[in-house]
Design a protein around this motif. Structure first.
Motif, short mmCIF file in Angstrom:
data_model
loop_
_atom_site.label_atom_id
_atom_site.label_comp_id
_atom_site.label_asym_id
_atom_site.label_seq_id
_atom_site.Cartn_x
_atom_site.Cartn_y
_atom_site.Cartn_z
N ASP A 55 -75.68 -61.01 22.09
CA ASP A 55 -74.33 -61.41 22.53
C ASP A 55 -73.26 -60.47 21.99
N ALA A 56 -73.49 -59.88 20.81
CA ALA A 56 -72.53 -58.91 20.27
C ALA A 56 -72.47 -57.68 21.15
N VAL A 57 -73.63 -57.20 21.59
CA VAL A 57 -73.67 -56.02 22.46
C VAL A 57 -73.02 -56.34 23.80
N VAL A 58 -73.29 -57.51 24.34
CA VAL A 58 -72.74 -57.87 25.65
C VAL A 58 -71.24 -58.15 25.56
N LEU A 59 -70.82 -58.88 24.52
CA LEU A 59 -69.41 -59.25 24.39
C LEU A 59 -68.51 -58.07 24.03
N TYR A 60 -69.05 -57.16 23.24
CA TYR A 60 -68.22 -56.06 22.74
C TYR A 60 -68.64 -54.70 23.28
N SER A 61 -69.33 -54.71 24.43
CA SER A 61 -69.78 -53.43 24.99
C SER A 61 -68.63 -52.47 25.28
N ALA A 121 -68.22 -44.77 21.28
CA ALA A 121 -69.10 -43.68 21.69
C ALA A 121 -68.35 -42.52 22.34
N GLY A 122 -67.06 -42.71 22.66
CA GLY A 122 -66.27 -41.61 23.22
C GLY A 122 -65.73 -41.86 24.61
N ILE A 123 -66.01 -43.03 25.19
CA ILE A 123 -65.46 -43.38 26.51
C ILE A 123 -64.18 -44.17 26.25
N VAL A 124 -63.02 -43.53 26.34
CA VAL A 124 -61.78 -44.13 25.85
C VAL A 124 -60.96 -44.82 26.93
N LYS A 125 -61.10 -44.48 28.19
CA LYS A 125 -60.27 -45.07 29.25
C LYS A 125 -60.85 -46.41 29.70
N ASP A 126 -59.97 -47.30 30.14
CA ASP A 126 -60.39 -48.66 30.52
C ASP A 126 -61.35 -48.67 31.70
N THR A 127 -61.03 -47.94 32.76
CA THR A 127 -61.85 -48.00 33.98
C THR A 127 -63.28 -47.52 33.75
N PRO A 128 -63.51 -46.35 33.09
CA PRO A 128 -64.90 -45.95 32.81
C PRO A 128 -65.63 -46.96 31.91
N GLN A 129 -64.90 -47.56 30.96
CA GLN A 129 -65.52 -48.57 30.10
C GLN A 129 -66.01 -49.77 30.91
N LEU A 130 -65.15 -50.25 31.81
CA LEU A 130 -65.52 -51.41 32.63
C LEU A 130 -66.65 -51.08 33.59
N LEU A 131 -66.67 -49.88 34.13
CA LEU A 131 -67.78 -49.47 35.01
C LEU A 131 -69.09 -49.38 34.22
N ALA A 132 -68.98 -48.89 32.99
CA ALA A 132 -70.18 -48.81 32.14
C ALA A 132 -70.72 -50.21 31.83
N THR A 133 -69.82 -51.17 31.61
CA THR A 133 -70.28 -52.54 31.34
C THR A 133 -70.92 -53.16 32.58
N ILE A 134 -70.42 -52.80 33.77
CA ILE A 134 -71.07 -53.28 35.00
C ILE A 134 -72.50 -52.76 35.08
N ALA A 135 -72.71 -51.52 34.66
CA ALA A 135 -74.07 -50.96 34.63
C ALA A 135 -74.95 -51.76 33.67
N VAL A 136 -74.39 -52.15 32.52
CA VAL A 136 -75.14 -52.97 31.56
C VAL A 136 -75.54 -54.30 32.20
N GLY A 137 -74.58 -54.95 32.86
CA GLY A 137 -74.87 -56.22 33.52
C GLY A 137 -75.89 -56.09 34.63
N PHE A 138 -75.83 -55.00 35.38
CA PHE A 138 -76.79 -54.78 36.48
C PHE A 138 -78.21 -54.61 35.94
N VAL A 139 -78.36 -53.78 34.90
CA VAL A 139 -79.69 -53.55 34.31
C VAL A 139 -80.23 -54.84 33.72
N LYS A 140 -79.38 -55.59 33.02
CA LYS A 140 -79.82 -56.85 32.40
C LYS A 140 -80.30 -57.84 33.46
N THR A 141 -79.57 -57.94 34.56
CA THR A 141 -79.96 -58.86 35.63
C THR A 141 -81.23 -58.39 36.34
N LEU A 142 -81.34 -57.09 36.57
CA LEU A 142 -82.51 -56.53 37.25
C LEU A 142 -83.79 -56.81 36.47
#
Length: 493
Positions: free
Chosen positions: A308-314, A321-342
């Motif tokens: 839950d820490a990884v998911v909540l604070y991704s 890790a160096g991804i500082v802008k909001d939009t790339p961060q949110l897109l990266a979290t969508i990738a996390v959610g997609f892999v987790k669901t798959l």
């Protein structure tokens, strides 16, 4: 010659019949009715998943809009898990009183109110009230979904169907991530409110869908409604023989004589839940004590792994890790959610084929390797003044592999195992205790993650100070403790 050929043909036919007798029986076809019931019940888990996913992104905008501190944010994020204890503690008795089906409706209604309150919150205190109400609904949903699914599922597909709550938790997380990205372009004061308020929509569909569900056969028997229970079991079992066996087991647990076949019978009060807590906690038999320890323990370790820490604070981890802008961060979290669901979908098809133990061992091994990789990559980035592309990519791979390995074993098996291991009589209350442990550990990690990340040495000094009266520390011990704390915090963050 003709007689000889007919004799040979007869021998061949008999030999083929003997061979077919030794063939393994064909697995029964998937019961579509039980499948649909399990899916509808497990949709309650979307509520928790959506809240986890949406808070990972909404917290950034809440912090900016309401001018919250890091401590307020981590409390806001993690406190829902502790609030859910109220719901999970009450869910066992509530489901015994009003039935599993209406408990699901109640969970959806409570979460609906909580989501609306959060969406219209004007300050931090108002938002915490909404979190409290939503947390109670989440507690109800987490307990009732695996219990109902286990009670309605045929034995041949119980592992597959009981893993559905975890599937829908992941689906909810993915929906939350998508909601973050969809509303991130709105004005600051509207974006996070839409993110949280939209969570009321799934609860509406849940309440409508549950109208087509039957009541749990176990609850019907406990109410003395044997005729109704038999009808449900006939629809949700693979054969009439299995239906009769399941009914006999439930009748035995309820204290109803096996030869009693009336449609409506009188059931003793003890079968309605009285005395269950005494049997679980005060006077447990060695077998019950072992079952309780195993069920509660697996829930503890599921959340102690830090999922839950990884998911909540991704988004924060990606920022580190160096991804500082909001939009790339949110897109990266969508990738996390997609892999987790798959990968949770993949796991549901292998639970009954491969078995619980091999999947669990593979899952834990992969999670250890993934977290080690993530900690190594974050340490490299933290000690470098330049942007290291390969380390950023390694962090991304580490997070994706971690959630993937969690989803193939530790995620679904926890819910399947805890719902299967309890006897029918103790299942509702026993599962609620497992959920309580799950939420306590999750809430504790969620409410301390940022603090341990930002102030690791100070917090571990407190731990060492509290521990000092029990053991005298030498200088090497203190240095080793601090070094371990620093490395551990790097790995977690």
């Amino acid at each position: 010659m003709a007689e000889r050929k007919s004799e040979e043909n007869g021998v061949l036919v008999k030999s083929k019949e003997l061979i077919t007798d030794f063939d393994p029986p064909k697995p029964p076809k998937r019961n579509k009715y039980a499948f649909a019931c399990a899916m509808l019940a497990s949709m309650t888990s979307v509520l928790l998943g959506y809240d986890i996913g949406v808070m990972s992104g909404a917290q950034k905008y809440i912090e900016r809009d309401l001018d919250c501190t890091d401590t307020q944010i981590e409390i806001l994020v993690g406190i829902l898990n502790l609030y859910s204890l109220v719901g999970s503690a009450a869910a066992g008795r509530t489901s015994d009183w009003i039935g599993r089906r209406y408990t699901i409706v109640l969970a959806g209604a409570i979460f609906f109110v909580g989501a609306i309150l959060m969406g219209f919150a004007t300050n931090y205190a108002f938002l915490m009230v909404g979190r409290f109400v939503a947390g109670i609904g989440v507690g109800y949903a987490l307990m009732i979904a695996p219990v109902y699914t286990a009670e309605v599922s045929p034995a041949s597909a119980r592992g597959f169907l009981t893993s559905f709550p975890e599937v829908f938790i992941n689906a909810g997380i993915l929906l939350g991530y998508v909601s973050n990205y969809a509303f991130s372009k709105l004005p600051l004061h509207l974006g996070w409110r839409f993110m949280l308020g939209v969570g009321a929509i799934p609860s509406i569909f849940l309440a409508l869908g549950v109208l087509g569900m039957p009541e749990s056969p176990r609850w019907l028997v406990m109410q003395g409604r044997l005729g109704d229970a038999k009808k449900v079991l006939d629809k949700t079992s693979d054969s009439l023989e299995e239906s009769k066996l399941r009914l006999a087991d439930i009748k035995e647990a309820a204290g109803i004589p096996e030869d009693c076949n009336d449609d409506v019978v009188q059931v003793s009060k003890r079968s309605h839940g009285e005395g269950i807590w005494k049997e679980l906690l005060i006077h447990p038999t060695p077998t019950v004590r072992h079952i309780l320890l195993a069920a509660v323990g697996i829930h503890f370790f599921q959340q102690a792994s830090g999922i839950d820490a990884v998911v909540l604070y991704s988004p924060r981890i990606f920022e580190k890790a160096g991804i500082v802008k909001d939009t790339p961060q949110l897109l990266a979290t969508i990738a996390v959610g997609f892999v987790k669901t798959l990968f949770i979908l993949v796991a549901t098809f292998f639970l009954d084929k491969i078995g619980r133990r091999p999947l669990l061992l593979a899952s834990v091994g992969g999670m250890i390797a993934s977290l080690t990789t993530l900690g190594f990559a974050l340490t490299i980035i933290d000690h470098s003044d330049d942007k290291i592309t390969w380390a950023i990519a390694l962090c991304f791979i580490g997070i994706l592999s971690y959630v993937a390995f969690f989803s193939i074993g530790m995620g679904p098996i926890t819910w399947v195992y805890s719902s299967e291991i309890f006897p029918l009589r103790l299942r509702a209350q026993g599962c609620s205790m497992g959920v309580a442990m799950n939420r306590v550990v999750s809430g504790t990690i969620g409410m301390t993650f940022i603090s341990f990340w930002k102030y690791p040495i100070k917090l571990w000094l407190v731990v060492v100070h509290l521990y000092r009266p029990r053991r005298k520390f030498g200088s090497c011990d203190l240095i080793g403790c601090f070094s371990f704390a620093h490395l551990l915090t790097k790995s977690l963050s």
